[in-house]
Structures are given as structure tokens and as C-alpha cells.
Design an enzyme around this catalytic site. Structure first.
Site, mmCIF file in Angstrom:
data_model
loop_
_atom_site.group_PDB
_atom_site.id
_atom_site.type_symbol
_atom_site.label_atom_id
_atom_site.label_comp_id
_atom_site.label_asym_id
_atom_site.label_seq_id
_atom_site.Cartn_x
_atom_site.Cartn_y
_atom_site.Cartn_z
ATOM 1 C CG ASP A 1 -43.424 -12.137 -29.801
ATOM 2 O OD1 ASP A 1 -43.784 -11.428 -28.857
ATOM 3 O OD2 ASP A 1 -42.231 -12.452 -30.008
ATOM 4 N N GLY B 1 -36.720 -5.753 -22.742
ATOM 5 C CA GLY B 1 -35.296 -5.720 -23.026
ATOM 6 C C GLY B 1 -34.957 -4.931 -24.268
ATOM 7 C CG HIS B 2 -36.459 -5.627 -27.502
ATOM 8 N ND1 HIS B 2 -35.242 -6.182 -27.812
ATOM 9 C CD2 HIS B 2 -37.331 -6.657 -27.429
ATOM 10 C CE1 HIS B 2 -35.387 -7.494 -27.938
ATOM 11 N NE2 HIS B 2 -36.641 -7.805 -27.696
ATOM 12 C CG HIS C 1 -34.557 -11.547 -29.058
ATOM 13 N ND1 HIS C 1 -35.063 -11.490 -30.322
ATOM 14 C CD2 HIS C 1 -35.457 -10.940 -28.259
ATOM 15 C CE1 HIS C 1 -36.237 -10.876 -30.282
ATOM 16 N NE2 HIS C 1 -36.496 -10.532 -29.061
ATOM 17 N N GLY D 1 -41.490 -9.120 -26.055
ATOM 18 C CA GLY D 1 -40.649 -9.282 -24.882
ATOM 19 C C GLY D 1 -40.039 -7.969 -24.431
#
Ligand SMILES: Nc1ncnc2c1ncn2[C@@H]1O[C@H](COP(=O)(O)OP(=O)(O)O)[C@@H](O)[C@H]1O
Ligand SMILES: Nc1ncnc2c1ncn2[C@@H]1O[C@H](COP(=O)(O)OP(=O)(O)O)[C@@H](O)[C@H]1O
Ligand SMILES: [Mg+2]
Ligand SMILES: [Mg+2]
Ligand SMILES: [Mg+2]
Ligand SMILES: [Mg+2]
Lengths: 339, 212, 339, 212
Positions: free
Chosen positions: A113, A59-60, A226, A57
Site C-alpha cells: 500500500d 477481502g476485508h 491477511h 486490498g
């Protein structure tokens, strides 16, 4: 109160972010034609080399795209914020980096994932690409040591990805065979331990609402990247006490012997500044000195973030000769270089 | 109307999309408690893509609708929800292949096929605190209603009732699959967001079917 | 509500931070014996080379210590949070890096820094070290173009330091003479333009109180990297609109011609994540494309921060052949590498 | 007591340190409005260092006290305040060099020397909205009081009065030196933090002197 963000339409945020990345790093990165969420290293994939595909995902950042480049990952498949990419862009990555020697899929151990990458692996098999998967499971907070049959199967992958991907990328770049690359990837994961602390939440661009609540004087130890709840919530403590809490747990699992060597990553989850990271690192070094564990290398900064979350994580990479060789092997990525 | 043709099925997907849009924030909150707070966003992105794809598709059969929805949903979202719901839709499409209208048997088949899809993709057991804990009772209720000679509308509404109950039972469960599994005992006391979205979708279908 | 920070005793924060830096970067950095706030490059200072001393207040990490290393700064003098270092550690830096060819002092144009560095320069003169000073004044928001007699004398130095120090460091590393190093440093400053936007404040470790107030939907354009008020406050806008506002002002001063080349830095003030920086960069690239200005290189990340402040800045470095040569010249610092 | 010996001077520095500690937050707030919000912290760090250095020094003369304070203050803080106040203290020390006790003339000299130090270090003009706008009237008031045959105590307290008034006048000024100069018209309406700390220090000295 909604989190302030410098964004345009949230629905377009990932594609726009990738536009900005490609504009910034044209020497390092390119998109697969017709598959914009499949980011490939310009210099990396080649015949006879095991291909390394990472992803997960968004955002990291700089994880994952920042680690695509010669000597590290050949490609990254990019999902929505905190959401695994679907199988298609993963498959396109696999196709683009396949050099006939097999393709390694590496990513953090999250249900989403696993499902999407496994589907992509099945599709790749139909295209005669042999895929093997090595999950990262470095987050020692995410499952107690006694709850693992296969030692760390229940655990999440977090900032320790940094070391795990690095070792695997080096093995691939050295043109080692598929078995060796897989073995080294697994070993790097087995030798990597991460634990984090969060001080305040992040929020999704779509909602701009804090994704968890924490009191004004509280911190949470072991929280996921998260915002998944952690293992312990309590009043905020000093940098030294926090570093000790994280190191205690990491060291009790790692069980280093006097004379061993480690590499360290002190990682910001987002808004915790370098000043505070260096305070943590000071204590990490003291703790390692206390037990006569040598320090091979240290990185301090935002390497695996959760947007604007406040907090930090400490990762220890327990080295042996082979892992040192992998860590020191040169790599040249958009947001990370060695050698 | 007691059957579903491909146009009707598209209507039902649009009603599901509407329901998700209404419940989006609520689903994010549920996910925030034991996950990463994005389930509502993910479902909304997915169903927007489904709505768009279905508005453009030339579907001859319900199977085409299911396959289009599955592909659009999966490619728009990824995440956990993507493979799970996409597999559910795909299995439903496979199950009713060749049929131009879905009668009460096909409606029950559709629900059980979806539940099977979720089960085989996620490999969760009952009681693991996942969407399967809503899908499994829904499938059982659908079969029971079919055997009890209920109408297609009743089959759907009893499946929705069962999914809602199933979702409620997840409150007391400790998660063993998915993101919340890492919380151990701290996952108890919260409803599973995927189970909640399952109930929302089935309810939207049932209400939509009855209303017309 | 007080800002949450991972710190120990605020009174010790700078010294502890430096401990953590030295522990992390022993290959790059060392402290001057008995002057712990004077950080020297292990490999850099040498006979016959113009020495480059940078410095300023803490709280902007990786600025300044992160830019100490071969090919860039030879030393950094470190002050308290947002406070210039006193003359003594600056003088010790000058002594440590003096190779007999003169020492350049470079730092942002702030009253406190000017007073302390000037005192140190006077003291160095008594030790027969010739010091010249080049201030960075890249913040186009900090004084209107019409209010400068000496073109940019009233302006602050902010994130553009990145390019300005880089050029000067390269000139010094190439063993150019004092006049040439000074000339290139001034030129680099004249060719660098920065403008920033803040979304939320930072706070000093000592007070943990927000150092300015901004409404829940407000942003401030042109705010300084210590929270000094900016030029315009208004409702928060989209990433594209913000990038446009910053670029409009930068471009109107820079006056690039079609076919010119620039380097870009999109910098986080602290808690604004890379995702948002890349959105800004996307728009920067579009704007440059629109006017047919070429892009030589781009950096995206937290290079000149204000602890946990939310916001970002855009810097443009208007290149010519000489400045390209300086920018591409290799450097190897704890937190920054080229070549 | 109408004169100041080195021990008395140390007491006065400690009283200044106390006053700064009390006003620290207030000074940060003033600096927050037009600067970087640290002036209280800086003054507090500086005076803690002064207090510590003076507790360890073996001072024979007031000059030694001033020089010790100057060095400790400067090395602990840097910033703008460091060179300005350190130069003020150093100039005061130089001015009264050789004297073992400070009489009323020396007290007036001390204040004017401090003002000169701030002026020559900062190169500000009157009206630039800096601490000089407190120091300059303080020095003038001290000289006037000296000429009007006032006591040392009165000289100090009139200097403090003038510094306070001077600090107040900075409210209407537009800053032309220091960090706040970049604000242009937006700097108007706020008191200059350095002028405020100047007034606090002079008031602490005056009160301390009178109290004993
Ligand atoms: N193995 C699984 N089997 C069935 N459902 C699962 C499984 N793993 C996760 N889920 C479901 O997925 C939901 C979360 O979906 P979502 O928030 O969209 O994905 P993510 O966890 O990737 O953020 C959970 O609430 C749960 O119902
Ligand atoms: N050139 C100058 N002359 C006199 N005083 C000055 C000058 N520049 C700054 N000052 C004073 O310094 C004060 C700010 O001090 P401080 O906050 O400690 O330093 P900094 O600006 O470095 O944060 C201002 O309020 C002003 O009174
Ligand atoms: Mg998610
Ligand atoms: Mg989720
Ligand atoms: Mg300051
Ligand atoms: Mg200040």
C-alpha cells in the site's frame, strides 16, 4: 479440501463485487467514470473541504467501501484480494475528491500500500493536488514496543482503522484545515490499539486453499488480517482467557489512568459469530470496570474481516475531548452510521 | 540469435508468463509461510495482463515493450509486486531507450536497470529478505559476465544463476522489509517469495533466450 | 473434529452473551429486573402504543436482540441456542411493554416457539394483557406452494423476519391501533419471500459437532437456519447459478408485475463473507432489472445467522405504498437503523 | 417396594437425568438427521435443572415433585421439549394430587396423564412422527397392565416396552408436526428424537423402580 465459496470467475471477482455494492448502495456510492475501482461518496466531497481517500486490498469488507460516505471517507481505492490498489485508481480518487484544501491518504501500513499510494501521491502532486499521508498502525502485535524508533512505524494497520478513519473523516467533514485534519488523524492513530486472535484460516478465491495452517486445537494470537503469522501460537483457550490476553497487551501499551474514557470495537475476522464477540465484549467491559476506565461507545460485529477467517480482534480507542467530538460526529455510510 | 528485438522481447515476456503460471501455487505457498499467500496469484494476474497487453500493442522498440508490460502489470495487480516489477520494467525500458535491438551490453544494462528499479522503489537494503536479495546478485553477475566478454545468453543465464543463489540466501535472513518484517525471528527459515519469483523470471528469460 | 469457538462454559453462554450485549448497547437495551432473558428497549414502549415482543432461540444474532429499539421491537425474549424461550421471559416482556393498547407477539413459525409463546399469551391474558400473534413464514423452501391450505401455514420464518418485524415495528411506533398493527404485520409476512443455501454446517456450543453433513463439493438449497434439511442437495455452483436458483423460486411465488417495487436482503448465514454476498446481490439486481422490477432499498450482511454456518439467503419484500412507508419509518436499534 | 413416595419419585427423576446424560449425544444425532441437532442438549439442560431444583425443594407429596420438575424443566429449556415434558409432568402431578404414595393405579394414571399432557400441548395426531407416538402406546400399555392386575413395576416396564416400540414405529413415518414436518418425504427413515427421549425416560423409571 478446498474452501467452498459462492463465487463466479475468480478473475472477475472484484469488479463483480463492486457491481453488487453499487447495486446495493446507490444512495451512498458511485464509481469514477472509467475508473471502476475508485469508489466515491455521492454526498461528501465538496469545495474547501480536505478530501479523505482510504483504500487497500479487498477481502476485508465492509472495510473499505463500507466506510465511504458523508462524514467519513470521501473515496476508497479498491485493490485485488489482499493486494493494494495500483496508483491509477488511487489517483482518480484523489482527483475526484479534491476540494482545493488538500487530500489525506489513509490506509493500513503495508509495504504494498505504501508503494502504490506514494506513487499516486507523486502523480497527484503533478496535478497540483497536495496529498498528505497518515498510515494506520494500530496492531500492537505486529511489532514489539521496544522495536520502534518512531513509535509505531513498524506496525500494521488492522481493525482500528475503524476509529482512525472515523476521527479523520469527522475532522474533514467539519471543514477543519489540512493541518488540523492531519493532526487529528495522527492522534487518532496514536490513540488506537488493536490485537487479534485467529482460530482458522481464510483462503483466496483464486486458490481456495487455507492461507495458513493451524492445528485442530490451536489458536494464534496476534495474527494479521491477511493471515500473516502472529506472535504466539498455542492451544485454544476460553473466551475470557483470550480476551484477557488481548486486553493485557493492549492496556499495558495504552496505559490508561483511572477515569479515562475509551471506545471499544470487538470485531469478527469473518466466521466468528456475534455470540462469541459478545462473550469477548463482556470480559472487555469487566476489565475496563476493574481499572475504572469509562466506556463511551462500543461496536460489535464484522467491521474489518479476512473473508471467512475465524477469529476476532479487540480495538481500544483512547479518547480525549477532541476524539470524542470526532467519534460522535455524524456520518452516513453504506455500512456504518453515527448520529 | 544473440540479440533481442521487440518481437523477441515479447516472446520472452510470454515465456515468463508461462513460468509464472507453472510456479503460481508454489509462490503462494512460499508467501503463505511468511506473508499473505497471494504472491503466485498476484504474479499470475500481472503476467496475464502483460501477455494480453503485449498481444495488442504495436511496439516499435524494446522500450515500448517494457513500458507496456510495466503499465499492464502495475494496473492489474497493485500489491507490493506491482510497483516493484513495474518500476523494474520501466527502468529497463528507459535504459535501452532508442535501441531497436538489445545487444549483450544492453542485456546486462537491462538486468542492472531492473535491479536499480527494485532498489529505488522498495528502498530495501541487502539482507532485508526481499526480492532485492535476488536482483542485486543478478545485476552483479550480469556485469561480471559482460566484463568477461560473455554472450548475451551467458549474461542472462549467469544472472539467473545468481538470482537463484540469492533467493536461497534469503532463507537464513530475518525479514526487515515488507509484510514478513513483522514476524521477526519467525521469518527465518523460509525463502522470500519475491526473491523466488525474481529467480523464476530471470531463469525463464535465460532459458528462452538460449533455446531459440 | 470439533468446531473451534471462543466460549467459556457452554452452560452459561446465553447469560454471558446477554451480559456482553448489555455492556455494548446500554443506550438501547435493558433487562427486565429478575428476568434477564427479557430484553427491553430503553426507548420504545409507551402508553397507548401497541407493544411488539419478538423472540426465539439464540444463535441467529443480531436477530433478535439487535432489532430491539425505538421504532422496531419493544422487547425480545431470548432462548437457549436454537431453542424457543420458555413462557416466563416472554410473559415478562409482554408485561414490560404493555401500554394498554395490546401486545403483538411475532416470531418465526417453529413448533417450539408456538408452544411457548402461546403459553405466555395465555398467562398474559390472565394479567389482562391482550396478546395477538403473527408468525413469520417467509421461507419458501420449507413447504411447497401446493401444500398450504392457509397459504403459508406450514412454513418456517427465517431472514425475512427483518422486513416483517420492521413493518410491524413501524406500525406500532406510529401509534396505529391494534387491528391496524396486526393487519400490517400479516401483510408484511405475506409479502416477504426468503430462500437460502448452505455450504457448511454450524455446531452447538455444547457439542461443537457439525449439525449436519455436507460433502466437500456439495451445497444444500433451502436448508433451515438451524440446519434443518432443505429441498435439494447438489454440487456447489457459481454465485450466479445459486442466485438464479433462489430467485427463480422466489419470483415464481411472488409473481411481481413490471413496475412493482421490492426491497432486498442478502443475508449471510454466518461465515459467508460480504464479498460473496455482494456477488449474489449483483445477480439479484440483474434479475430484477430483467423483469423491470424497481429496487427501493437493499441490505447486505449478516442479519439472521446460524452461528458459523456457511451460506446465504435472499429475501424479497414485495412493496406497496403502505409497506414502503413502514420500511422507511425511522428505527434505532442496537444493530440496525433506518432514517 | 411397590409404591412411590415423594423421595422415591425424586430418585426416579435423578435416574432419568442420568439416562439422559448418557444418551445426550445420541439424541443430538437423531435430531441432527431431521431437526436442529439439539434435542440431547435440551434434555440434558432440562434434567440438570430438574435435578438441582429437586435437591433444593421441600416436597411433601409426589405432586410437589412433579410440579417442581415441570417448572424447572420448562424454565431451563423452552424449545419444543420444554412445554411438552413440562405439561406431561404437570398433568401427572395434578392427577395424583393429594396422594402421598403412588400405588399401581396411580402409576398407571401418571403415565396416561403424561401422555394426555403431551397430546393436549402438542396437538399432534398419532402417526405425525412425534413423541406422542411413544407416549400413546405407553399409556395404553400401562392401562392394559393395570387391568391385567400387574404390579406397579410391571406397569412401568410394559409402558417402557411400548414406548420403545412406538419410537421405532416413527422411523417409517413422514413427519407432520414439529421442525421435521418441513422435510416431507425426507423425514422418513429416521427415528423421531422426542419419541426416543420418551422411551429413554420411561425405561429409566421402570429400571429404577425394579432395581430397588
Ligand atoms: N520494500 C521492498 N523492497 C523490495 N521487495 C519488497 C519490498 N516489500 C516487499 N517486497 C517483496 O514483495 C514480495 C511480496 O509480494 P506480494 O505477495 O505480491 O505483495 P503483498 O505483500 O502486497 O501481498 C516479498 O516477498 C518481497 O520480495
Ligand atoms: N406438536 C408436537 N407434538 C408432540 N411432539 C412434538 C411436537 N412438536 C415437536 N415435538 C417433539 O419435539 C421433539 C424435538 O424437541 P427439541 O429438539 O427439544 O425441540 P426443537 O424442535 O425446538 O429443537 C421432536 O422430536 C418431537 O418429538
Ligand atoms: Mg497481498
Ligand atoms: Mg503477498
Ligand atoms: Mg431447537
Ligand atoms: Mg431440536
Amino acid at each position: 479440501m478446498k474452501t467452498k465459496k459462492l463465487i463466479n470467475d475468480p478473475a472477475a471477482i472484484i469488479d463483480e463485487m463492486l457491481d453488487g455494492m453499487l447495486a446495493a448502495h446507490p444512495q451512498h456510492l458511485m464509481q469514477v467514470p472509467d475508473s471502476p475501482r475508485s469508489i466515491i461518496a455521492r454526498d461528501g466531497p465538496r469545495d474547501g473541504k480536505v478530501g479523505l481517500v482510504i483504500g487497500g486490498g479487498s477481502g476485508h469488507e465492509p472495510t473499505f467501501v463500507g466506510f465511504v460516505g458523508r462524514g467519513l471517507a470521501d473515496a476508497a481505492a479498491i485493490g485485488n484480494v489482499f493486494a493494494s490498489p495500483p496508483p491509477d485508481p488511487i489517483l482518480e480518487c484523489a482527483k475526484a475528491v479534491d476540494g482545493g484544501a488538500g487530500v489525506l491518504f489513509m490506509y493500513g501500513n503495508y509495504a504494498g500500500d505504501v508503494m502504490n499510494f506514494d506513487m499516486a501521491a507523486e502523480m497527484a502532486a503533478m496535478d497540483d493536488i497536495e496529498v498528505r499521508t497518515v498510515l494506520s498502525t494500530d496492531d500492537v502485535a505486529s511489532a514489539p514496543p521496544d522495536r520502534r524508533v518512531d513509535r509505531r512505524v513498524d506496525r500494521r494497520g488492522v481493525a482500528g482503522n475503524f476509529f482512525i478513519f472515523k476521527a479523520a473523516g469527522a475532522a474533514c467533514d467539519k471543514m477543519l484545515d489540512f493541518d488540523a485534519c492531519e493532526r487529528i488523524a495522527r492522534k487518532a492513530n496514536d490513540h488506537t490499539y488493536t490485537m487479534g486472535v485467529a482460530l482458522s484460516p481464510c483462503s483466496l478465491p483464486h486458490t481456495r486453499k487455507p492461507n495458513f495452517d493451524l492445528g485442530p486445537d490451536e489458536m494464534e494470537i496476534g495474527l494479521g488480517i491477511h493471515g500473516e503469522p502472529g506472535v504466539e501460537r498455542g492451544p485454544i483457550q476460553s473466551a475470557d482467557a483470550v480476551a484477557d490476553a488481548l486486553m493485557d497487551r493492549i492496556l499495558s501499551e495504552m496505559q490508561p489512568s483511572k477515569g479515562d474514557t475509551v471506545a471499544v470495537l470487538v470485531n469478527s475476522l469473518g466466521s466468528t459469530p456475534m455470540m462469541e464477540l459478545y462473550l469477548l465484549n463482556r470480559r472487555v467491559k469487566q476489565r475496563l470496570d476493574d481499572i475504572r476506565v469509562g466506556l463511551h461507545a462500543t461496536w460489535v460485529g464484522g467491521y474489518c474481516t479476512s473473508m471467512e477467517m475465524a477469529g476476532a480482534s479487540i480495538s481500544l480507542h483512547h479518547l480525549d475531548g477532541e476524539l470524542i467530538e470526532m467519534l460522535d460526529h455524524p456520518c452516513d455510510c453504506a455500512q456504518f452510521r453515527v448520529g | 540469435m544473440s540479440t533481442i528485438d521487440q518481437a523477441r522481447l515479447i516472446d520472452l515476456f510470454n515465456l515468463m508468463a508461462d513460468a509464472i503460471e507453472r510456479e503460481k501455487d508454489h509462490l503462494c505457498e512460499l508467501d503463505g509461510a511468511i506473508g499473505d499467500a497471494d504472491h503466485g496469484v498476484t504474479m499470475s494476474i500481472g503476467f496475464s495482463a502483460v501477455r494480453k497487453a503485449l498481444s495488442e500493442v504495436n511496439a516499435a522498440h524494446p522500450t515500448d515493450v517494457f513500458n507496456t508490460a510495466a503499465k499492464a502489470f502495475l494496473n492489474a495487480v497493485g500489491a507490493s509486486a506491482g510497483p516493484l516489477y513495474a518500476t523494474a520494467f520501466m527502468r529497463a525500458g528507459a535504459k535501452v531507450k532508442g535501441q531497436t535491438v538489445l545487444d549483450r551490453t544492453a542485456v546486462a544494462d537491462m538486468v542492472t536497470a531492473m535491479a536499480d528499479g527494485v532498489r529505488s522503489r522498495g528502498k530495501a537494503d541487502l539482507g532485508d529478505k526481499t526480492m532485492l536479495d535476488a536482483w542485486d546478485p543478478a545485476a552483479k553477475a550480469a556485469l561480471q559476465a559482460l566484463e568477461a566478454d560473455r554472450s548475451a545468453a551467458e549474461i542472462l543465464s549467469q544472472a539467473a544463476d545468481a538470482a537463484e543463489k540469492g533467493a536461497t540466501t534469503t532463507i537464513d535472513m530475518m525479514a526487515k522489509k515488507g509484510r514478513s518484517a513483522r514476524l521477526g525471528p519467525r521469518s527465518v527459515g523460509h525463502i522470500d517469495p519475491g526473491a523466488a519469483s525474481t529467480a523464476i523470471l530471470l531463469r525463464a528469460m535465460a532459458d528462452g533466450f538460449t533455446a531459440e
